[in-house]
Design a protein around this motif. Sequence first.
Motif, PDB file in Angstrom:
ATOM      1  N   PRO A 181      -8.648 -13.839   9.289  1.00 10.56           N
ATOM      2  CA  PRO A 181      -7.419 -13.054   9.152  1.00 10.56           C
ATOM      3  C   PRO A 181      -6.950 -12.992   7.696  1.00 10.56           C
ATOM      4  N   ARG A 182      -7.106 -14.106   6.965  1.00  6.28           N
ATOM      5  CA  ARG A 182      -6.737 -14.193   5.548  1.00  6.28           C
ATOM      6  C   ARG A 182      -7.740 -15.097   4.846  1.00  6.28           C
ATOM      7  N   HIS A 219      -6.691  -9.385   6.027  1.00  3.89           N
ATOM      8  CA  HIS A 219      -5.359  -9.178   5.456  1.00  3.89           C
ATOM      9  C   HIS A 219      -5.193  -9.918   4.127  1.00  3.89           C
ATOM     10  N   THR A 229      -0.232 -12.475   2.053  1.00  2.00           N
ATOM     11  CA  THR A 229       1.107 -12.203   2.595  1.00  2.00           C
ATOM     12  C   THR A 229       1.129 -10.765   3.103  1.00  2.00           C
ATOM     13  N   GLY A 230       1.925 -10.522   4.099  1.00  2.00           N
ATOM     14  CA  GLY A 230       2.052  -9.181   4.655  1.00  2.00           C
ATOM     15  C   GLY A 230       1.064  -8.942   5.781  1.00  2.00           C
ATOM     16  N   SER A 231       1.224  -7.807   6.447  1.00  2.00           N
ATOM     17  CA  SER A 231       0.375  -7.505   7.595  1.00  2.00           C
ATOM     18  C   SER A 231      -0.545  -6.318   7.355  1.00  2.00           C
ATOM     19  N   SER A 232      -0.538  -5.781   6.134  1.00  2.00           N
ATOM     20  CA  SER A 232      -1.429  -4.657   5.845  1.00  2.00           C
ATOM     21  C   SER A 232      -2.879  -5.151   5.841  1.00  2.00           C
ATOM     22  N   TYR A 233      -3.800  -4.221   5.927  1.00  2.00           N
ATOM     23  CA  TYR A 233      -5.214  -4.575   5.862  1.00  2.00           C
ATOM     24  C   TYR A 233      -5.727  -4.473   4.438  1.00  2.00           C
TER      25      TYR A 233
END
Length: 187
Positions: free
Chosen positions: A126-127, A156, A159-163
Amino acid sequence: AIAGARASLVLPGNRPFADRVSIAEVDIGAREAVRARAGLVRSSADIVVMNPPFHEAASVRVPKGKARADAHMLGSGGLEPWVRVAASVLRPRSRLVAIFRADGLARLLAALGDRFGDVAILPVQPRAAADAHRVLVAAVKGSRGPLRLLPPLILHPETGSSYLSEASRILRDGAGLADVNAAWALA
């Protein structure tokens, strides 16, 4: 999923290969004769892409409703029936691609056993600082090639939820994984 696959085949971008794709709707645990009548004929496929259920009944609460439970829960045979059927329908030296939970990788590799080699594992994180939560695994039927761990696909920013751009190109723009990940292109 079947309706989505059929709808995807008629999209203009898929026309170049649509006539080489067949969609079969059959229970993975069905006998070979039943699978063959549905189109899953022995040694007939160049690639099998599978997304088996991720959960085992002993580890989570079974969802209510048969269809939902079937979609989320591995059967009593685990991954073995999935890999056995894939090996059956694949031609020699053809490719299996599976997505699975990262914490189930050992079970997936065990199911591949001696039937598959040249295994390439792509962790999906995810990150960058997070553990992988999924793995994409490509393997070649009958190969004795080595196992390779590829650089991860990170979805991602921290920080944040954008791709991130690679993930966005795949998820939003229709790019293939091989288009954005050189290591997967060689898998």
